[in-house]
Design an enzyme around this catalytic site. Structure first.
Site, PDB file in Angstrom:
ATOM      1  N   LYS A  81      -5.298 -10.052 -11.956  1.00 48.37           N
ATOM      2  CA  LYS A  81      -6.151 -10.661 -10.931  1.00 48.37           C
ATOM      3  C   LYS A  81      -7.469  -9.890 -10.845  1.00 48.37           C
ATOM      4  O   LYS A  81      -7.462  -8.651 -10.839  1.00 48.37           O
ATOM      5  CB  LYS A  81      -5.423 -10.607  -9.582  1.00 48.37           C
ATOM      6  CG  LYS A  81      -6.244 -11.120  -8.415  1.00 48.37           C
ATOM      7  CD  LYS A  81      -5.651 -10.723  -7.060  1.00 48.37           C
ATOM      8  CE  LYS A  81      -6.771 -10.381  -6.136  1.00 48.37           C
ATOM      9  NZ  LYS A  81      -6.862 -10.671  -4.814  1.00 48.37           N
TER      10      LYS A  81
ATOM     11  N   LYS B 208       0.847  -1.202   0.000  1.00 40.32           N
ATOM     12  CA  LYS B 208       0.000   0.000   0.000  1.00 40.32           C
ATOM     13  C   LYS B 208       0.876   1.244   0.000  1.00 40.32           C
ATOM     14  O   LYS B 208       0.591   2.208  -0.711  1.00 40.32           O
ATOM     15  CB  LYS B 208      -0.934   0.006   1.215  1.00 40.32           C
ATOM     16  CG  LYS B 208      -1.957  -1.132   1.198  1.00 40.32           C
ATOM     17  CD  LYS B 208      -3.365  -0.637   1.032  1.00 40.32           C
ATOM     18  CE  LYS B 208      -4.348  -1.714   0.582  1.00 40.32           C
ATOM     19  NZ  LYS B 208      -4.623  -2.761   1.564  1.00 40.32           N
TER      20      LYS B 208
ATOM     21  N   LYS C  43     -11.765  -5.657  -7.118  1.00 35.35           N
ATOM     22  CA  LYS C  43     -12.587  -4.452  -7.217  1.00 35.35           C
ATOM     23  C   LYS C  43     -11.725  -3.202  -7.396  1.00 35.35           C
ATOM     24  O   LYS C  43     -12.154  -2.244  -8.007  1.00 35.35           O
ATOM     25  CB  LYS C  43     -13.540  -4.311  -6.032  1.00 35.35           C
ATOM     26  CG  LYS C  43     -12.850  -4.229  -4.692  1.00 35.35           C
ATOM     27  CD  LYS C  43     -13.870  -4.162  -3.581  1.00 35.35           C
ATOM     28  CE  LYS C  43     -13.224  -4.390  -2.233  1.00 35.35           C
ATOM     29  NZ  LYS C  43     -12.986  -5.823  -1.929  1.00 35.35           N
TER      30      LYS C  43
HETATM   31  P1  ADP Z   1     -10.635  -7.580  -3.899  1.00 32.67           P
HETATM   32  O1  ADP Z   1      -9.292  -8.008  -4.455  1.00 32.67           O
HETATM   33  O2  ADP Z   1     -11.679  -7.486  -4.976  1.00 32.67           O
HETATM   34  O3  ADP Z   1     -10.541  -6.340  -3.058  1.00 32.67           O
HETATM   35  P2  ADP Z   1     -10.806  -8.961  -1.403  1.00 32.67           P
HETATM   36  O4  ADP Z   1      -9.356  -8.666  -1.153  1.00 32.67           O
HETATM   37  O5  ADP Z   1     -11.830  -8.253  -0.601  1.00 32.67           O
HETATM   38  O6  ADP Z   1     -11.107  -8.761  -2.961  1.00 32.67           O
HETATM   39  O7  ADP Z   1     -10.979 -10.530  -1.300  1.00 32.67           O
HETATM   40  C1  ADP Z   1     -11.957 -11.220  -0.556  1.00 32.67           C
HETATM   41  C2  ADP Z   1     -11.700 -12.701  -0.687  1.00 32.67           C
HETATM   42  O8  ADP Z   1     -11.833 -13.139  -2.050  1.00 32.67           O
HETATM   43  C3  ADP Z   1     -10.285 -13.111  -0.269  1.00 32.67           C
HETATM   44  O9  ADP Z   1     -10.350 -14.363   0.411  1.00 32.67           O
HETATM   45  C4  ADP Z   1      -9.536 -13.254  -1.562  1.00 32.67           C
HETATM   46  O10 ADP Z   1      -8.474 -14.195  -1.459  1.00 32.67           O
HETATM   47  C5  ADP Z   1     -10.629 -13.727  -2.516  1.00 32.67           C
HETATM   48  N1  ADP Z   1     -10.370 -13.221  -3.867  1.00 32.67           N
HETATM   49  C6  ADP Z   1     -10.475 -11.922  -4.271  1.00 32.67           C
HETATM   50  N2  ADP Z   1     -10.176 -11.798  -5.575  1.00 32.67           N
HETATM   51  C7  ADP Z   1      -9.871 -13.034  -6.022  1.00 32.67           C
HETATM   52  C8  ADP Z   1      -9.468 -13.562  -7.285  1.00 32.67           C
HETATM   53  N3  ADP Z   1      -9.348 -12.794  -8.359  1.00 32.67           N
HETATM   54  N4  ADP Z   1      -9.236 -14.895  -7.375  1.00 32.67           N
HETATM   55  C9  ADP Z   1      -9.370 -15.707  -6.300  1.00 32.67           C
HETATM   56  N5  ADP Z   1      -9.744 -15.265  -5.078  1.00 32.67           N
HETATM   57  C10 ADP Z   1      -9.990 -13.954  -4.927  1.00 32.67           C
END
Ligand code: ADP
Ligand code: TRP
Length: 325
Positions: free
Chosen positions: A190, A110, A193
Site C-alpha cells: 500500500k 501500532k 508515507k
Molecule cells: P499514509 O498511509 O501515507 O500515512 P494517511 O493514513 O495519512 O496516509 O491517509 C490519509 C488519507 O488518504 C486516508 O483517507 C487514507 O484512506 C487515504 N490513503 C492513504 N494511502 C492510500 C492508498 N495507498 N490508497 C488509497 N487511499 C489511501
C-alpha cells in the site's frame, strides 16, 4: 446531507491520498454541505516539532485547495481552530469504555509494531469521534482503514444518547468508501508515507522522476508480453491514466515483439510520468502559488473555521445543557 472528513497533517501528501481520499472530497462537495478539515491535533501524535507541524498544516490546506476543494462550496478548516473539539472529546471520553480503545485495530497494530503508546495515541479514536459528531454529520467518506473508528463513533454516540436519555448526538449513517481501491506504492505494498514507497504530489519534478524511475519491476525482456500480476507499475498506470488512454497502454503491455525503446519497463515508466504530469501539473502550480500567499491561505482557513463553528454551535449547546455544564 452533511459530509465530513479530515486528513492528518503528518507528512507530505502522495497520489494515494489523492485517489483514495481527496478526489472523493472534491466530488462530494457538490452533493451536500461539506466540511473538510486538517487534523492537526491528531498529527501531534507523530509530529513533535512546532515549526514543522505548522508548515505541514498549511501544506495540507494548500493541497486540498490546489486539488479542487472549493472554499465557496466546502468549509475547509484546521481542527485546532475549533475549540469545541477538545471539549466534546473530553465529554464523550467520559462514556468511552477503556476496552474499546484497547481493542481498536489501529492501536493494536501500532503496539504490534513496537510503539510505546502515549495517551494521545490511545485516545485517538475519541478525538476522531468528536470530529465527526460535533457537526451532526451524515456521511463520513473515509477509507477501509478508518472503518472501525466510524463504528466506534456510532457506538459511543448511541451510548451517550442513552446515558442522557436524549438524541443529543447524531449517528452518522455511514457511507464509507470501500469502492476506492488501495493505491499501491512503488514497491507494491500500500502506498504510504510510512513505507517510503510514495509518488508525492508536490515534490520537485526531479524527486518525482526519481520515485518513478527507481520503481521495482521484474526481469521480463522488452520483447516479451508483460505479466500483470504483482506489477505496481501496471497498477499505477491504471490509476493515473484515464480509462481510454489506459486501454492503449494495456494493449502495449500485453504485446510481444517490441523493443527496449518502445516496450521496456523504462518506456512504461515514462508513460507513468507523462500521466502524472498531465494530471498534476496544474494543481502543482496552484499549490506553489498558495504556499506563496500565506495570508490568503490563512484567510480561507479562518473563513472555513467560522462556518464549521456555526454548525457546531447548536450541537455543543445541546451537549453542555444535557450534561450540566
Ligand atoms: P499514509 O498511509 O501515507 O500515512 P494517511 O493514513 O495519512 O496516509 O491517509 C490519509 C488519507 O488518504 C486516508 O483517507 C487514507 O484512506 C487515504 N490513503 C492513504 N494511502 C492510500 C492508498 N495507498 N490508497 C488509497 N487511499 C489511501
Ligand atoms: N484518522 C483519519 C486518518 O488518519 C483522519 C481523521 C481525523 C478523520 N478525524 C477524522 C477522518 C474525522 C474522518 C473524520 O485518515
Amino acid at each position: 446531507m452533511r459530509i465530513l472528513s479530515g486528513v492528518q497533517s503528518s507528512g507530505r501528501l502522495h497520489i494515494g491520498n489523492y485517489y483514495g481520499a481527496i478526489r472523493e472530497f472534491v466530488t462530494m462537495q457538490d452533493q451536500g454541505e461539506a466540511l473538510y478539515f486538517i487534523a492537526n491535533l491528531h498529527a501531534l501524535n507523530s509530529v513533535r516539532d512546532g515549526a514543522k507541524a505548522r508548515e505541514l498544516t498549511l501544506e495540507t490546506a494548500a493541497a486540498f485547495l490546489a486539488l479542487g476543494v472549493d472554499p465557496a462550496k466546502a468549509a475547509l478548516f484546521r481542527q485546532s481552530d475549533i475549540p469545541e473539539i477538545p471539549e466534546l472529546n473530553w465529554i464523550l471520553g467520559t462514556v468511552v469504555p477503556m476496552a474499546d480503545l484497547e481493542n481498536a485495530h489501529s492501536y493494536k497494530d501500532k503496539l504490534a509494531h513496537g510503539a510505546k503508546p502515549d495517551f494521545g495515541l490511545f485516545g485517538y479514536p475519541v478525538l476522531m469521534a468528536a470530529d465527526i459528531l460535533l457537526y451532526d454529520s451524515d456521511v463520513v467518506p473515509v477509507g477501509k482503514d478508518q472503518r472501525q473508528h466510524l463504528e466506534l463513533t456510532r457506538d459511543w454516540a448511541g451510548k451517550f444518547n442513552r446515558q442522557y436519555n436524549a438524541d443529543l448526538l447524531k449517528l452518522p449513517a455511514g457511507r464509507t468508501r470501500d469502492e476506492t481501491a488501495v493505491v499501491p506504492g512503488t514497491d507494491g505494498q500500500k502506498m504510504s508515507k510510512t513505507y517510503g514507497n510514495t509518488i508525492d504530489l508536490f515534490a520537485t519534478d526531479k524527486e518525482v522522476e526519481k520515485q518513478i524511475k527507481t520503481m521495482k519491476t521484474d526481469s521480463t525482456a522488452p520483447e516479451a508480453a508483460k505479466p500483470t500480476e504483482n506489477q505496481p507499475l501496471y497498477d499505477l498506470l491504471k490509476v493515473v491514466h484515464a480509462p481510454a488512454d489506459f486501454a492503449a497502454i494495456d494493449a502495449k503491455w500485453k504485446e510481444a515483439g517490441g523493443t527496449g525503446q518502445t516496450h521496456g519497463y523504462g518506456a512504461f515508466k515514462k508513460l507513468l510520468l507523462d500521466g502524472y504530469f498531465a494530471t498534476f501539473t496544474e494543481p502543482r502550480k496552484r499549490y506553489a502559488e498558495l504556499m506563496n500567499d500565506r495570508a490568503e491561505l490563512e484567510r480561507l482557513l479562518q473563513q472555513g473555521a467560522a462556518k464549521a463553528r456555526g454548525y457546531a454551535a447548536p450541537v455543543i449547546a445541546r451537549v453542555r445543557q444535557a450534561v450540566g455544564l
